[in-house]
Design a protein around this motif. Structure first.
Motif, PDB file in Angstrom:
ATOM      1  N   SER A   1      35.290  30.694 -13.040  1.00  0.00           N
ATOM      2  CA  SER A   1      35.789  31.272 -14.281  1.00  0.00           C
ATOM      3  C   SER A   1      37.110  31.996 -14.165  1.00  0.00           C
ATOM      4  O   SER A   1      37.402  32.873 -14.940  1.00  0.00           O
ATOM      5  CB  SER A   1      34.741  32.179 -14.941  1.00  0.00           C
ATOM      6  N   VAL A   2      37.932  31.652 -13.166  1.00  0.00           N
ATOM      7  CA  VAL A   2      39.325  32.072 -13.203  1.00  0.00           C
ATOM      8  C   VAL A   2      40.106  31.027 -13.971  1.00  0.00           C
ATOM      9  O   VAL A   2      39.562  30.037 -14.427  1.00  0.00           O
ATOM     10  CB  VAL A   2      39.916  32.263 -11.785  1.00  0.00           C
ATOM     11  N   ALA A   3      41.444  31.226 -14.080  1.00  0.00           N
ATOM     12  CA  ALA A   3      42.188  30.411 -15.031  1.00  0.00           C
ATOM     13  C   ALA A   3      42.557  29.033 -14.514  1.00  0.00           C
ATOM     14  O   ALA A   3      43.658  28.553 -14.703  1.00  0.00           O
ATOM     15  CB  ALA A   3      43.446  31.157 -15.446  1.00  0.00           C
ATOM     16  N   ALA A   4      41.617  28.336 -13.869  1.00  0.00           N
ATOM     17  CA  ALA A   4      41.850  26.948 -13.502  1.00  0.00           C
ATOM     18  C   ALA A   4      41.503  26.038 -14.660  1.00  0.00           C
ATOM     19  O   ALA A   4      41.770  24.851 -14.623  1.00  0.00           O
ATOM     20  CB  ALA A   4      41.000  26.581 -12.298  1.00  0.00           C
ATOM     21  N   GLN A   5      40.852  26.606 -15.668  1.00  0.00           N
ATOM     22  CA  GLN A   5      40.501  25.824 -16.835  1.00  0.00           C
ATOM     23  C   GLN A   5      40.770  26.677 -18.061  1.00  0.00           C
ATOM     24  O   GLN A   5      40.853  27.883 -17.984  1.00  0.00           O
ATOM     25  CB  GLN A   5      39.011  25.455 -16.781  1.00  0.00           C
ATOM     26  N   LYS A   6      40.931  26.042 -19.218  1.00  0.00           N
ATOM     27  CA  LYS A   6      41.178  26.782 -20.445  1.00  0.00           C
ATOM     28  C   LYS A   6      39.838  27.205 -21.031  1.00  0.00           C
ATOM     29  O   LYS A   6      38.947  26.398 -21.177  1.00  0.00           O
ATOM     30  CB  LYS A   6      41.938  25.915 -21.437  1.00  0.00           C
ATOM     31  N   PHE A   7      39.702  28.484 -21.325  1.00  0.00           N
ATOM     32  CA  PHE A   7      38.495  28.928 -21.972  1.00  0.00           C
ATOM     33  C   PHE A   7      38.825  30.093 -22.891  1.00  0.00           C
ATOM     34  O   PHE A   7      39.863  30.702 -22.799  1.00  0.00           O
ATOM     35  CB  PHE A   7      37.404  29.319 -20.955  1.00  0.00           C
ATOM     36  N   VAL A   8      37.892  30.378 -23.792  1.00  0.00           N
ATOM     37  CA  VAL A   8      38.102  31.412 -24.782  1.00  0.00           C
ATOM     38  C   VAL A   8      37.479  32.706 -24.296  1.00  0.00           C
ATOM     39  O   VAL A   8      36.305  32.740 -23.972  1.00  0.00           O
ATOM     40  CB  VAL A   8      37.462  31.010 -26.133  1.00  0.00           C
ATOM     41  N   VAL A   9      38.262  33.782 -24.217  1.00  0.00           N
ATOM     42  CA  VAL A   9      37.769  35.096 -23.831  1.00  0.00           C
ATOM     43  C   VAL A   9      37.911  36.019 -25.019  1.00  0.00           C
ATOM     44  O   VAL A   9      38.955  36.072 -25.648  1.00  0.00           O
ATOM     45  CB  VAL A   9      38.551  35.644 -22.622  1.00  0.00           C
ATOM     46  N   GLU A  10      36.856  36.751 -25.315  1.00  0.00           N
ATOM     47  CA  GLU A  10      36.827  37.604 -26.493  1.00  0.00           C
ATOM     48  C   GLU A  10      36.554  39.041 -26.082  1.00  0.00           C
ATOM     49  O   GLU A  10      35.671  39.301 -25.272  1.00  0.00           O
ATOM     50  CB  GLU A  10      35.701  37.130 -27.423  1.00  0.00           C
ATOM     51  N   GLU A  11      37.323  39.979 -26.607  1.00  0.00           N
ATOM     52  CA  GLU A  11      37.086  41.400 -26.371  1.00  0.00           C
ATOM     53  C   GLU A  11      36.263  41.943 -27.522  1.00  0.00           C
ATOM     54  O   GLU A  11      36.687  41.892 -28.677  1.00  0.00           O
ATOM     55  CB  GLU A  11      38.412  42.176 -26.291  1.00  0.00           C
ATOM     56  N   LYS A  12      35.087  42.469 -27.215  1.00  0.00           N
ATOM     57  CA  LYS A  12      34.270  43.073 -28.250  1.00  0.00           C
ATOM     58  C   LYS A  12      34.838  44.437 -28.614  1.00  0.00           C
ATOM     59  O   LYS A  12      35.167  45.232 -27.740  1.00  0.00           O
ATOM     60  CB  LYS A  12      32.825  43.232 -27.768  1.00  0.00           C
ATOM     61  N   GLU A  13      34.915  44.721 -29.896  1.00  0.00           N
ATOM     62  CA  GLU A  13      35.477  45.978 -30.341  1.00  0.00           C
ATOM     63  C   GLU A  13      34.379  47.027 -30.440  1.00  0.00           C
ATOM     64  O   GLU A  13      33.685  47.146 -31.434  1.00  0.00           O
ATOM     65  CB  GLU A  13      36.151  45.791 -31.696  1.00  0.00           C
ATOM     66  N   SER A  14      34.238  47.793 -29.363  1.00  0.00           N
ATOM     67  CA  SER A  14      33.291  48.891 -29.337  1.00  0.00           C
ATOM     68  C   SER A  14      33.695  49.814 -28.220  1.00  0.00           C
ATOM     69  O   SER A  14      34.533  49.487 -27.391  1.00  0.00           O
ATOM     70  CB  SER A  14      31.860  48.386 -29.125  1.00  0.00           C
ATOM     71  N   THR A  15      33.057  50.975 -28.173  1.00  0.00           N
ATOM     72  CA  THR A  15      33.409  51.926 -27.117  1.00  0.00           C
ATOM     73  C   THR A  15      32.991  51.414 -25.754  1.00  0.00           C
ATOM     74  O   THR A  15      33.580  51.763 -24.745  1.00  0.00           O
ATOM     75  CB  THR A  15      32.734  53.285 -27.389  1.00  0.00           C
ATOM     76  N   ASN A  16      31.945  50.590 -25.719  1.00  0.00           N
ATOM     77  CA  ASN A  16      31.504  49.990 -24.462  1.00  0.00           C
ATOM     78  C   ASN A  16      31.802  48.498 -24.506  1.00  0.00           C
ATOM     79  O   ASN A  16      30.926  47.669 -24.407  1.00  0.00           O
ATOM     80  CB  ASN A  16      29.993  50.229 -24.254  1.00  0.00           C
ATOM     81  N   SER A  17      33.054  48.151 -24.676  1.00  0.00           N
ATOM     82  CA  SER A  17      33.436  46.763 -24.866  1.00  0.00           C
ATOM     83  C   SER A  17      33.232  45.961 -23.591  1.00  0.00           C
ATOM     84  O   SER A  17      33.375  46.469 -22.490  1.00  0.00           O
ATOM     85  CB  SER A  17      34.903  46.676 -25.301  1.00  0.00           C
ATOM     86  N   ALA A  18      32.871  44.702 -23.758  1.00  0.00           N
ATOM     87  CA  ALA A  18      32.687  43.801 -22.627  1.00  0.00           C
ATOM     88  C   ALA A  18      33.481  42.538 -22.896  1.00  0.00           C
ATOM     89  O   ALA A  18      33.572  42.073 -24.035  1.00  0.00           O
ATOM     90  CB  ALA A  18      31.209  43.470 -22.443  1.00  0.00           C
ATOM     91  N   THR A  19      34.057  41.964 -21.851  1.00  0.00           N
ATOM     92  CA  THR A  19      34.777  40.713 -21.987  1.00  0.00           C
ATOM     93  C   THR A  19      33.786  39.562 -21.919  1.00  0.00           C
ATOM     94  O   THR A  19      32.953  39.512 -21.012  1.00  0.00           O
ATOM     95  CB  THR A  19      35.821  40.573 -20.878  1.00  0.00           C
ATOM     96  N   THR A  20      33.867  38.648 -22.881  1.00  0.00           N
ATOM     97  CA  THR A  20      32.951  37.520 -22.910  1.00  0.00           C
ATOM     98  C   THR A  20      33.728  36.215 -22.983  1.00  0.00           C
ATOM     99  O   THR A  20      34.926  36.198 -23.263  1.00  0.00           O
ATOM    100  CB  THR A  20      32.004  37.604 -24.118  1.00  0.00           C
ATOM    101  N   CYS A  21      33.023  35.123 -22.729  1.00  0.00           N
ATOM    102  CA  CYS A  21      33.640  33.796 -22.864  1.00  0.00           C
ATOM    103  C   CYS A  21      32.583  32.801 -23.295  1.00  0.00           C
ATOM    104  O   CYS A  21      31.383  33.010 -23.087  1.00  0.00           O
ATOM    105  CB  CYS A  21      34.284  33.354 -21.551  1.00  0.00           C
ATOM    106  N   GLU A  22      33.021  31.722 -23.920  1.00  0.00           N
ATOM    107  CA  GLU A  22      32.143  30.596 -24.200  1.00  0.00           C
ATOM    108  C   GLU A  22      31.850  29.912 -22.872  1.00  0.00           C
ATOM    109  O   GLU A  22      32.763  29.699 -22.060  1.00  0.00           O
ATOM    110  CB  GLU A  22      32.819  29.638 -25.180  1.00  0.00           C
ATOM    111  N   CYS A  23      30.591  29.550 -22.619  1.00  0.00           N
ATOM    112  CA  CYS A  23      30.248  29.075 -21.272  1.00  0.00           C
ATOM    113  C   CYS A  23      29.132  28.038 -21.314  1.00  0.00           C
ATOM    114  O   CYS A  23      28.457  27.858 -22.320  1.00  0.00           O
ATOM    115  CB  CYS A  23      29.837  30.257 -20.392  1.00  0.00           C
ATOM    116  N   GLU A  24      28.972  27.377 -20.179  1.00  0.00           N
ATOM    117  CA  GLU A  24      27.907  26.404 -19.963  1.00  0.00           C
ATOM    118  C   GLU A  24      27.356  26.584 -18.551  1.00  0.00           C
ATOM    119  O   GLU A  24      28.085  27.004 -17.645  1.00  0.00           O
ATOM    120  CB  GLU A  24      28.422  24.971 -20.102  1.00  0.00           C
TER     121      GLU A  24
END
Length: 232
Positions: free
Chosen positions: A18-41
């Motif tokens: 999951s480093v940038a060897a492939q294109k994927f969507v990363v989303e920042e959740k808007e909250s005080t305890n935000s976590a970085t997420t991605c679409e995955c398989e």
């Protein structure tokens, strides 16, 4: 049981999953305890276990594994987590260094749903000095010595598989995987709370009642089916 593994790296020596060897969507959740997420398989692949043999130099071996990978349009949402492990900087010479890398933690919805009001079962990491009998009793279950010994046998024959198991089941990044011939009865486990992952090459029987003040034991609580040794 969450599937997340990246003390190992996949196929290419310099890339953790999951480093940038492939294109994927990363989303920042808007909250005080935000976590970085991605679409995955979830994918089966050939992973690489890297271990240091002398300061600044490593060896490696490959093994089959299943992991979650960030990919655009994936059917699941994974949390992108930072892990620390050895990375080959010069594969031709074996030169390596410890680096932070990203990996995708498989979502919690892939975990088995426990039966309401039932005791907890599965693999557990006991506290320092805690026996597996004590750990399993604390979750309302019983210790399975045979399955613990089977895991120790796997660790003895394949430290890479044991290293992978610890990351997949507990998120524990083993700085190294080492034998302990004076720890019979309490293996496998970790030395301290952040030390090497240990196994007993001469241990013949795991003792559920035994403990060691310097060891966090890996405990199977429940039946064999509750404690798969190959995490999925």
């Amino acid at each position: 049981m969450a599937k997340f593994h990246q003390i190992v790296i996949c196929s290419m020596a310099m890339l953790f999953v999951s480093v940038a060897a492939q294109k994927f969507v990363v989303e920042e959740k808007e909250s005080t305890n935000s976590a970085t997420t991605c679409e995955c398989e979830a994918q089966k692949d050939k992973c690489q276990y890297i271990f240091e043999t002398e300061p600044g130099f490593c060896k490696w071996e490959f093994f089959e594994c299943e992991k979650c990978v960030c990919v655009a349009g994936g059917s699941m949402t994974c949390v992108v987590t930072t892990g620390v492990g050895f990375v080959l900087t010069e594969p031709t010479t074996g030169a390596c260094e410890i680096q932070k890398s990203l990996y995708a933690e498989c979502p919690s919805e892939t975990k088995p749903t426990p039966t309401p009001d039932a005791g907890k079962t599965g693999w557990f990491l006991a506290a320092l000095g805690e026996s597996c009998d004590e750990k399993c009793k604390s979750v309302g279950s019983t210790c399975n010595a045979n399955q613990i010994q089977d895991l120790n046998s796997v660790a003895t024959s394949s430290p890479a598989a044991y290293d992978f198991f610890m990351a997949a089941n507990f998120g524990y990044i083993c700085p190294s995987v080492l034998p302990c011939e004076t720890c019979n009865g309490v293996m496998p486990g970790t030395e301290g709370t952040d030390g090497p992952c240990r196994y007993g090459p001469t241990q013949e029987v795991a003792d559920c009642a035994d403990s060691n003040l310097k060891i966090q034991r890996v405990c199977c609580c429940g039946d064999d089916a509750d404690c798969p040794i190959n995490p999925k």
